[in-house]
Design a protein around this motif. Structure first.
Motif, PDB file in Angstrom:
ATOM      1  N   THR A   1       0.824  -1.210   0.000  1.00  0.00           N
ATOM      2  CA  THR A   1       0.000   0.000   0.000  1.00  0.00           C
ATOM      3  C   THR A   1       0.858   1.260   0.000  1.00  0.00           C
ATOM      4  O   THR A   1       0.338   2.362  -0.051  1.00  0.00           O
ATOM      5  CB  THR A   1      -0.959   0.018   1.212  1.00  0.00           C
ATOM      6  OG1 THR A   1      -0.197  -0.115   2.403  1.00  0.00           O
ATOM      7  CG2 THR A   1      -1.972  -1.114   1.125  1.00  0.00           C
TER       8      THR A   1
ATOM      9  N   GLN B   1      -5.721   0.562  -2.106  1.00  0.00           N
ATOM     10  CA  GLN B   1      -5.955  -0.575  -1.202  1.00  0.00           C
ATOM     11  C   GLN B   1      -6.944  -1.587  -1.778  1.00  0.00           C
ATOM     12  O   GLN B   1      -7.407  -2.483  -1.079  1.00  0.00           O
ATOM     13  CB  GLN B   1      -6.391  -0.083   0.183  1.00  0.00           C
ATOM     14  CG  GLN B   1      -5.374   0.831   0.817  1.00  0.00           C
ATOM     15  CD  GLN B   1      -5.805   1.367   2.158  1.00  0.00           C
ATOM     16  OE1 GLN B   1      -6.981   1.464   2.472  1.00  0.00           O
ATOM     17  NE2 GLN B   1      -4.828   1.737   2.967  1.00  0.00           N
ATOM     18  N   GLU B   2      -7.228  -1.485  -3.064  1.00  0.00           N
ATOM     19  CA  GLU B   2      -8.174  -2.390  -3.718  1.00  0.00           C
ATOM     20  C   GLU B   2      -7.676  -3.837  -3.723  1.00  0.00           C
ATOM     21  O   GLU B   2      -8.426  -4.763  -3.421  1.00  0.00           O
ATOM     22  CB  GLU B   2      -8.421  -1.914  -5.155  1.00  0.00           C
ATOM     23  CG  GLU B   2      -9.449  -2.722  -5.894  1.00  0.00           C
ATOM     24  CD  GLU B   2      -9.725  -2.170  -7.280  1.00  0.00           C
ATOM     25  OE1 GLU B   2     -10.142  -2.964  -8.123  1.00  0.00           O
ATOM     26  OE2 GLU B   2      -9.510  -0.972  -7.521  1.00  0.00           O
TER      27      GLU B   2
ATOM     28  N   SER C   1      -5.377  -5.190  -1.718  1.00  0.00           N
ATOM     29  CA  SER C   1      -5.317  -5.659  -0.330  1.00  0.00           C
ATOM     30  C   SER C   1      -6.701  -6.058   0.184  1.00  0.00           C
ATOM     31  O   SER C   1      -6.837  -7.063   0.887  1.00  0.00           O
ATOM     32  CB  SER C   1      -4.717  -4.575   0.570  1.00  0.00           C
ATOM     33  OG  SER C   1      -3.411  -4.263   0.165  1.00  0.00           O
ATOM     34  N   LYS C   2      -7.712  -5.292  -0.166  1.00  0.00           N
ATOM     35  CA  LYS C   2      -9.086  -5.626   0.230  1.00  0.00           C
ATOM     36  C   LYS C   2      -9.531  -6.928  -0.415  1.00  0.00           C
ATOM     37  O   LYS C   2     -10.093  -7.805   0.244  1.00  0.00           O
ATOM     38  CB  LYS C   2     -10.052  -4.505  -0.176  1.00  0.00           C
ATOM     39  CG  LYS C   2      -9.994  -3.282   0.690  1.00  0.00           C
ATOM     40  CD  LYS C   2     -10.961  -2.214   0.202  1.00  0.00           C
ATOM     41  CE  LYS C   2     -10.699  -0.887   0.873  1.00  0.00           C
ATOM     42  NZ  LYS C   2     -11.488   0.206   0.303  1.00  0.00           N
ATOM     43  N   LYS C   3      -9.291  -7.066  -1.725  1.00  0.00           N
ATOM     44  CA  LYS C   3      -9.746  -8.262  -2.448  1.00  0.00           C
ATOM     45  C   LYS C   3      -9.072  -9.528  -1.937  1.00  0.00           C
ATOM     46  O   LYS C   3      -9.669 -10.595  -1.946  1.00  0.00           O
ATOM     47  CB  LYS C   3      -9.522  -8.092  -3.948  1.00  0.00           C
ATOM     48  CG  LYS C   3     -10.517  -7.136  -4.566  1.00  0.00           C
ATOM     49  CD  LYS C   3     -10.378  -7.045  -6.060  1.00  0.00           C
ATOM     50  CE  LYS C   3     -11.464  -6.118  -6.598  1.00  0.00           C
ATOM     51  NZ  LYS C   3     -11.420  -5.979  -8.040  1.00  0.00           N
TER      52      LYS C   3
ATOM     53  N   LEU D   1      -6.234  -6.491   4.262  1.00  0.00           N
ATOM     54  CA  LEU D   1      -6.250  -5.098   4.688  1.00  0.00           C
ATOM     55  C   LEU D   1      -6.884  -4.968   6.063  1.00  0.00           C
ATOM     56  O   LEU D   1      -7.998  -5.424   6.295  1.00  0.00           O
ATOM     57  CB  LEU D   1      -7.014  -4.227   3.684  1.00  0.00           C
ATOM     58  CG  LEU D   1      -7.038  -2.734   4.015  1.00  0.00           C
ATOM     59  CD1 LEU D   1      -5.635  -2.147   3.930  1.00  0.00           C
ATOM     60  CD2 LEU D   1      -7.982  -2.007   3.083  1.00  0.00           C
TER      61      LEU D   1
ATOM     62  N   GLU E   1      -8.556  -2.487   7.754  1.00  0.00           N
ATOM     63  CA  GLU E   1      -9.154  -1.183   7.437  1.00  0.00           C
ATOM     64  C   GLU E   1      -9.185  -0.258   8.644  1.00  0.00           C
ATOM     65  O   GLU E   1      -9.019   0.952   8.499  1.00  0.00           O
ATOM     66  CB  GLU E   1     -10.553  -1.374   6.859  1.00  0.00           C
ATOM     67  CG  GLU E   1     -10.522  -2.039   5.497  1.00  0.00           C
ATOM     68  CD  GLU E   1     -11.866  -2.073   4.819  1.00  0.00           C
ATOM     69  OE1 GLU E   1     -12.422  -0.979   4.586  1.00  0.00           O
ATOM     70  OE2 GLU E   1     -12.344  -3.176   4.521  1.00  0.00           O
TER      71      GLU E   1
ATOM     72  N   ALA F   1      -1.878  -3.101   5.507  1.00  0.00           N
ATOM     73  CA  ALA F   1      -2.064  -4.457   4.997  1.00  0.00           C
ATOM     74  C   ALA F   1      -1.148  -5.409   5.764  1.00  0.00           C
ATOM     75  O   ALA F   1       0.009  -5.085   6.035  1.00  0.00           O
ATOM     76  CB  ALA F   1      -1.754  -4.515   3.512  1.00  0.00           C
TER      77      ALA F   1
END
Length: 123
Positions: free
Chosen positions: A10, A39-40, A42-44, A48, A50, A55
């Motif tokens: 990130t 952060q897309e 890391s979220k997927k 992440l 949040e 991350a």
């Protein structure tokens, strides 16, 4: 090992640039460093945090067909074990070549084991 390595963080591309220019370990990196500032990614991949905005250290081993074969997620204060990541890749490649499994503690050169329901509990 006939693999591709990507590092995704990130951090910004500017942080990556400074890291590879100034850090002794950063200077050794010879694979792409990708920036996930949105952060897309890391979220997927589910790494992440949040709430705290970082991350976790994750390693994802993906086979040539695009299937995730292994996921290792380390807590914030714990670094990755590169030797174990390499061992997993070697074991997966061994399995593809021989059809045999790699038991606990397996290393290159060790024998494999037959896998399947008929062999459960035999080793």
């Amino acid at each position: 090992m006939n693999t591709e390595v990507l590092a995704i963080s990130t951090d910004s591309i500017y942080s990556h640039k400074i890291f590879t220019q100034t850090s002794p370990s950063g200077k050794k990196i010879n694979y792409p460093l990708l920036s996930d500032r949105t952060q897309e990614v890391s979220k997927k991949y589910g790494i992440l945090n949040e709430k705290e905005g970082f991350a976790y250290r994750g390693a994802f081993i993906i086979d040539p067909e695009g299937t995730i074969q292994a996921i290792i997620i380390n807590p914030q204060p714990v670094g990755r074990n590169i030797d174990e990541i390499l061992r997993i890749i070697q074991a997966l490649q061994f399995n593809r070549k021989t059809g045999l499994g790699a038991p606990a503690g397996w290393n290159v050169g060790d024998p494999g084991i037959k896998i399947g329901w008929d062999y459960v509990g035999k080793y």
